[in-house]
Design a protein around this motif. Structure first.
Motif, PDB file in Angstrom:
ATOM      1  N   GLN A 265       0.679  -3.934 -12.079  1.00 18.83           N
ATOM      2  CA  GLN A 265       0.523  -4.630 -10.808  1.00 18.83           C
ATOM      3  C   GLN A 265      -0.027  -3.666  -9.767  1.00 18.83           C
ATOM      4  OE1 GLN A 265       4.458  -5.967  -9.907  1.00 18.83           O
ATOM      5  NE2 GLN A 265       4.346  -7.725 -11.276  1.00 18.83           N
ATOM      6  N   THR A 266      -0.834  -4.192  -8.848  1.00 16.24           N
ATOM      7  CA  THR A 266      -1.363  -3.409  -7.737  1.00 16.24           C
ATOM      8  C   THR A 266      -0.566  -3.749  -6.487  1.00 16.24           C
ATOM      9  OG1 THR A 266      -3.555  -3.550  -8.719  1.00 16.24           O
ATOM     10  CG2 THR A 266      -3.439  -2.851  -6.438  1.00 16.24           C
ATOM     11  N   THR A 267      -0.078  -2.734  -5.782  1.00 14.52           N
ATOM     12  CA  THR A 267       0.696  -2.957  -4.566  1.00 14.52           C
ATOM     13  C   THR A 267      -0.248  -3.163  -3.385  1.00 14.52           C
ATOM     14  OG1 THR A 267       0.827  -0.601  -4.101  1.00 14.52           O
ATOM     15  CG2 THR A 267       2.593  -1.555  -5.428  1.00 14.52           C
ATOM     16  N   GLU A 268       0.318  -3.505  -2.242  1.00 15.42           N
ATOM     17  CA  GLU A 268      -0.473  -3.722  -1.037  1.00 15.42           C
ATOM     18  C   GLU A 268      -1.125  -2.429  -0.558  1.00 15.42           C
ATOM     19  OE1 GLU A 268       2.260  -5.346   1.723  1.00 15.42           O
ATOM     20  OE2 GLU A 268       2.518  -7.221   0.628  1.00 15.42           O
ATOM     21  N   GLU A 269      -0.506  -1.294  -0.863  1.00 13.73           N
ATOM     22  CA  GLU A 269      -1.039   0.001  -0.445  1.00 13.73           C
ATOM     23  C   GLU A 269      -2.190   0.457  -1.325  1.00 13.73           C
ATOM     24  OE1 GLU A 269       2.446   2.220  -0.957  1.00 13.73           O
ATOM     25  OE2 GLU A 269       3.446   1.412   0.817  1.00 13.73           O
ATOM     26  N   GLY A 270      -2.403  -0.209  -2.452  1.00 12.12           N
ATOM     27  CA  GLY A 270      -3.483   0.154  -3.349  1.00 12.12           C
ATOM     28  C   GLY A 270      -3.057   0.980  -4.538  1.00 12.12           C
ATOM     29  N   SER A 271      -1.783   1.316  -4.640  1.00  8.71           N
ATOM     30  CA  SER A 271      -1.319   2.090  -5.786  1.00  8.71           C
ATOM     31  C   SER A 271      -0.967   1.141  -6.929  1.00  8.71           C
ATOM     32  CB  SER A 271      -0.110   2.940  -5.416  1.00  8.71           C
ATOM     33  OG  SER A 271       0.963   2.109  -5.051  1.00  8.71           O
TER      34      SER A 271
END
Length: 111
Positions: A48-54
């Motif tokens: 999964q990709t987080t909102e921060e881009g990590s």
């Protein structure tokens, strides 16, 4: 030559069908071992990709998060851990290099 190619292709097709049958039997065996057939069974790897881009990954339920390699390198440099085997390896490499250089210089001086 044509007979050989025909036999080879026939054997290749036969083996390919055998692999497909084996995969089907393995799938049935896994369903039998599990005890039920569940189409919503979770995938072993979930990314999964987080909102921060990590990126966050889960492998068999164990979560792993992405990390910055530079930050990890700085952290290891701060720890300044001593690796005995690494130091011995460097010492042996230096000794072997110096001996090889001395042998080369000796034979070069003869000519």
């Amino acid at each position: 030559m044509g007979k050989f190619v025909f036999k080879s292709l026939l054997m290749l097709i036969f083996l390919f069908v055998g692999v497909l049958i084996g995969m089907n039997k393995a799938n049935q065996g896994m369903n039998d071992m599990r005890g039920y057939s569940d189409s919503s069974f979770q995938t072993p790897v979930n990314i999964q990709t987080t909102e921060e881009g990590s990126l966050n990954a889960a492998v068999l339920g164990n979560e792993f998060s992405s990390f910055n390699l530079d930050e990890k390198k700085e952290k290891l440099e701060k720890a300044k851990s001593f690796n005995f085997f690494s130091e011995i390896g460097k010492l042996v490499a230096d000794v072997v290099s110096s001996i090889a250089q001395a042998v080369i210089n000796f034979f070069a001086s003869l000519f």
